[in-house]
Design a protein around this motif. Structure first.
Motif, PDB file in Angstrom:
ATOM      1  N   HIS A 262      25.515  45.862  -2.989  1.00 25.14           N
ATOM      2  CA  HIS A 262      24.918  45.784  -1.781  1.00 25.14           C
ATOM      3  C   HIS A 262      25.541  44.738  -0.682  1.00 25.14           C
ATOM      4  CE1 HIS A 262      20.516  46.461  -3.394  1.00 25.14           C
ATOM      5  NE2 HIS A 262      21.319  47.069  -4.165  1.00 25.14           N
ATOM      6  N   HIS A 263      26.059  43.739  -0.883  1.00 22.72           N
ATOM      7  CA  HIS A 263      26.549  42.904   0.191  1.00 22.72           C
ATOM      8  C   HIS A 263      28.011  42.730   0.016  1.00 22.72           C
ATOM      9  CE1 HIS A 263      22.154  41.904  -0.572  1.00 22.72           C
ATOM     10  NE2 HIS A 263      22.415  42.426   0.677  1.00 22.72           N
TER      11      HIS A 263
ATOM     12  N   HIS B 238      22.169  39.615  -6.473  1.00 21.51           N
ATOM     13  CA  HIS B 238      22.022  40.466  -5.228  1.00 21.51           C
ATOM     14  C   HIS B 238      22.756  39.746  -4.065  1.00 21.51           C
ATOM     15  CE1 HIS B 238      18.755  42.554  -2.162  1.00 21.51           C
ATOM     16  NE2 HIS B 238      19.969  42.838  -2.283  1.00 21.51           N
TER      17      HIS B 238
ATOM     18  N   LEU C 247      18.884  37.000  -0.876  1.00 26.89           N
ATOM     19  CA  LEU C 247      20.155  36.990   0.000  1.00 26.89           C
ATOM     20  C   LEU C 247      20.630  35.573  -0.021  1.00 26.89           C
ATOM     21  CD1 LEU C 247      20.613  40.039   0.772  1.00 26.89           C
ATOM     22  CD2 LEU C 247      18.053  39.478   0.870  1.00 26.89           C
TER      23      LEU C 247
ATOM     24  N   HIS D 167      12.818  38.500   3.254  1.00 24.78           N
ATOM     25  CA  HIS D 167      13.997  39.216   2.845  1.00 24.78           C
ATOM     26  C   HIS D 167      15.099  38.615   3.575  1.00 24.78           C
ATOM     27  CE1 HIS D 167      16.100  42.417   0.906  1.00 24.78           C
ATOM     28  NE2 HIS D 167      16.579  42.988   1.880  1.00 24.78           N
TER      29      HIS D 167
ATOM     30  N   HIS E 129      16.522  42.231   8.168  1.00 26.04           N
ATOM     31  CA  HIS E 129      17.737  41.650   8.350  1.00 26.04           C
ATOM     32  C   HIS E 129      18.033  41.329   9.680  1.00 26.04           C
ATOM     33  CE1 HIS E 129      18.887  41.899   4.105  1.00 26.04           C
ATOM     34  NE2 HIS E 129      18.478  43.126   4.087  1.00 26.04           N
TER      35      HIS E 129
ATOM     36  N   HIS F 244      19.420  47.263   6.386  1.00 28.56           N
ATOM     37  CA  HIS F 244      20.475  46.243   6.949  1.00 28.56           C
ATOM     38  C   HIS F 244      20.778  46.727   8.562  1.00 28.56           C
ATOM     39  CE1 HIS F 244      21.689  42.927   4.542  1.00 28.56           C
ATOM     40  NE2 HIS F 244      21.297  43.545   3.555  1.00 28.56           N
TER      41      HIS F 244
ATOM     42  N   HIS G  44      24.144  49.387   1.926  1.00 35.41           N
ATOM     43  CA  HIS G  44      23.080  48.378   2.119  1.00 35.41           C
ATOM     44  C   HIS G  44      23.678  47.304   3.435  1.00 35.41           C
ATOM     45  CE1 HIS G  44      20.332  48.643  -1.154  1.00 35.41           C
ATOM     46  NE2 HIS G  44      21.149  49.387  -1.439  1.00 35.41           N
TER      47      HIS G  44
HETATM   48 CU1  K7E Z   1      17.970  44.426   2.344  1.00 33.23          CU
HETATM   49 CU2  K7E Z   1      20.658  44.311  -0.988  1.00 33.23          CU
HETATM   50 CU3  K7E Z   1      20.686  43.323   1.594  1.00 33.23          CU
HETATM   51 CU4  K7E Z   1      19.406  46.574   0.986  1.00 33.23          CU
HETATM   52  S1  K7E Z   1      19.242  44.397   0.765  1.00 33.23           S
HETATM   53  S2  K7E Z   1      18.635  46.720   3.050  1.00 33.23           S
END
Ligand code: K7E
Ligand code: CUA
Ligand code: CA
Length: 654
Positions: free
Chosen positions: A147-148, A196, A265, A352, A408, A460, A521
């Motif tokens: 994801h990040h 995550h 997050l 979020h 985001h 994102h 993501h």
């Molecule tokens: Cu919003 Cu894993 Cu950063 Cu997907 S999370 S968009």
């Protein structure tokens, strides 16, 4: 069916606002059908629908469709290079990807948690060792969900050394070297599920001389019994989530913090003192409706210096067999701000993303089920920890209403924030200072300054260099979760849309649609001068290298056979080699071509062997020779006019 010359293709008017409203309605209806209306309709605290929810923009109309955009300005002509790298997670493909911006050209897919037969990731011994194996040598896991992606920092900006990426499925943190763009380490985090959020620190919380990344912080989204060994299976009140610190260099887990609620997050402060995480399940619910009962959840702040002092002082406990020290970051244990390790700042329900502004002053926590973003002051959080503020909520300096489904936030260098609105299918631009003034009661302050439609449902969004103090305010990239009708249809699984928006002027301008394979993501948009890659390895870097083509040979040790091979276009170092049925064969291949881009491949039919060796590189594979016969090992990577002739025979005696 061909589209005739004078027949406009269906995509000629892709921004029809009526259709967008239709899409919104269907999205809302779908969610309402799932029983989520209570979370979406309430929106503001009085329970009245917000202006944005009522269909109008809070203070600015959506960017007018049809405003002329000079698209050619954003093209990268043949022979020219992009201005930025976009490093992107690949979601449940388990990989990381590299694009150029503004062109949107895909350069590379970096296998991380997935098996990739092009490069041999998950096939070679070296990659298996990084991925982790069972006692029998098979891969422990061969799936992942990235994801990040966040690179290492020096002095508040990227240093081009590493990028970290999470695996949400199995709770692993991976590191990718930015010089070779290859994964070099993977660490499995104990005691967590649903890892995550991930973010490196930007400087040391205590030692001012350390102005680079040394720690990586990880947030666990799913609460589980700790240890998760079969006890308390259906006692959710005994489930917990943990915040984890991993050493950026050794990749070892340093410590964990037990929290109330869950984590999601992660963001870190520019002064190195704080890390924080939004939490949407402060209720400890196990079903989604339980997770939305509280009016407010929290953004949890971690006081890194105090946590590390507590770890050092041994104020820790262990979970099950895990050697990792754990400190107690729950509310009850941290009631006195002056000694607290954590601060739970209440924010509207089920937030979020949380993102740090490039001036280092604020964290923006998006509302998701609330049409707001909550702006929290870094300075005021530190003041709370010093005992100078009564309530954690007093650290909030703004909470503008920005639209439906904020997820985001990214920033430019002119004091503006850009938040993705999942439900509104828009990017909303809002001014930080105006939001603060409005929160202080200034009726003339208008936080929302612009909106633009995206296609469709953004997750994102990222600005160029926006997560550094070198934010340049040039581009915003919107990674949208649905593309629907934006591209040629390719069956049920659609690509996603990455839309490039020029944010350099007052109005946002949509300048390109790029199709991306599911499912990025998070992306990081890095100036190209920061990345310095290598093209050729030094043979000596690999301890098992076959240093000289003359060293090519077969060595037998009982039933274990090692084949030492080199590649040099258009030949391998042995024309043939012989093994016996039942042998365990290890092939070590060193590429002695030292020319940039001269990669060879190596495949053996019927044995599932397939990998590449880049210039100067050594890789190895081990397999059981269980099928007698002649097997042509051949080069899979086009390398030379005699590429097809580049092959050798493996003779397996019955
Ligand atoms: Cu919003 Cu894993 Cu950063 Cu997907 S999370 S968009
Ligand atoms: Cu070597 Cu193709
Ligand atoms: Ca909640």
């Amino acid at each position: 069916m061909a589209v005739s010359k004078n027949e406009a293709p269906a995509s000629a008017t892709p921004t029809d606002p009526a259709r967008r409203r239709f899409l919104n309605t269907t999205t809302l209806a779908g969610i309402a059908g799932a029983g989520l209306t209570m979370g979406l309709a309430g929106c503001n605290e009085s329970g009245k629908p917000t202006k944005a929810a009522a269909g109008g923009a809070a203070s600015a109309p959506a960017a007018a469709a049809g405003e002329a955009v000079e698209y050619s300005k954003y093209e990268v002509p043949p022979g020219q290079l992009d201005a930025y790298y976009a490093l992107s997670s690949g979601g449940h493909s388990g990989e990381v990807r590299i694009y150029g911006l503004p062109s949107g050209r895909l350069f590379k897919r970096i296998p991380v948690f997935n098996i990739d037969c092009l490069v041999g990731w998950g096939i070679t011994n070296e990659s298996k060792k990084i991925m982790g194996t069972n006692a029998d040598g098979s891969l422990k896991y061969f799936t992942g969900d990235t994801h990040h992606v966040h690179p290492t920092y020096t002095d508040g900006t990227y240093n081009g050394k590493y990028i970290f990426v999470n695996d949400k499925i199995h709770g692993r943190l991976a590191r990718v070297r930015l010089d070779t763009m290859e994964c070099d380490r993977i660490t499995e985090i104990p005691n967590v599920q649903g890892f995550h959020g991930v973010f490196p620190d930007k400087r040391d919380p205590v030692d001012a001389n350390i102005n680079s990344t040394t720690r990586v912080f990880c947030g666990a989204e799913f609460q589980i019994p700790t240890p998760n060994d079969g006890h308390d299976l259906d006692k959710p009140e005994n489930y917990f989530a943990l915040f984890t610190c991993v050493d950026a260099e050794t990749m070892e887990v340093r410590y964990q913090v037990k929290v109330d609620g869950n984590l999601d997050l992660i963001a870190t402060s520019y002064d190195g003192k704080l890390a924080c995480s939004n939490q949407y399940n402060s209720e400890n619910g196990v079903h989604y409706e339980q997770m939305m009962t509280a009016e407010r959840d929290a953004c949890v702040f971690f006081h890194i210096e105090r946590i590390e002092a507590a770890v050092k002082a041994g104020k820790t406990f262990r979970i099950g067999n895990s050697p990792v020290p754990v400190v107690d970051g729950r509310k009850a244990a941290n009631a006195d701000p002056k000694t607290a390790l954590t601060c739970y700042v209440p924010v509207p329900k089920n937030p979020h993303g949380v993102n740090a502004s490039p001036d280092g002053k604020y964290f923006a926590c998006s509302g998701k089920l609330s049409p707001t973003a909550t702006l929290i002051s870094n300075e005021l959080v530190l003041k709370w920890f010093d005992g100078g503020l009564k309530e954690p909520r007093d650290t909030v300096v703004a909470e503008p209403e920005i639209g439906l489904g904020p997820l985001h936030t990214a920033f430019d260098n002119r004091g503006n924030a850009y938040t993705t609105l999942f439900l509104d299918s828009q990017i909303v631009k809002w001014n930080v200072e105006a939001a603060i003034k409005s929160y202080q009661g200034d009726k003339n302050a208008k936080p929302v300054v612009d909106r633009i439609d995206v296609h469709y449902q953004p997750g994102h969004g990222f600005t160029s260099m926006g997560e550094t103090k070198e934010a340049d305010g040039k581009f915003f990239l919107s990674d949208n979760k649905f593309s629907k009708d934006r591209f040629l249809p390719v069956g049920p699984l659609h690509p996603e849309t990455a839309q490039l928006i020029d944010i350099s002027g007052d109005k946002m301008k949509l300048v390109a649609d790029h199709a991306v394979y599911s499912e990025p993501h998070d992306s990081i948009v890095i100036r190209r001068d920061i990345i310095k890659t290598r093209q050729v390895y030094d043979v000596a870097e690999f301890p098992n290298a076959v240093k000289d083509p003359k060293d090519c040979r077969v060595e037998r040790n009982g039933k274990k056979v090692t084949v030492y091979l080199t590649s040099q276009a258009p030949t391998f170092g042995l024309r043939e080699w012989t093994v016996k049925r039942g042998d365990e064969v290890t092939i070590i291949l060193t590429n002695h071509d030292k020319v940039q881009d001269l990669t060879h491949g190596f495949a053996i039919p019927k044995y599932n062997v397939n990998f590449i060796v880049n210039p100067g590189e050594t890789k190895s594979v081990t397999f059981k020779a269980d099928k007698p016969g002649v097997y042509w090992a051949y080069c899979t990577n086009f390398c030379h006019a005699l590429h097809l002739e580049m092959r050798s025979r493996m003779l397996v005696e019955a």
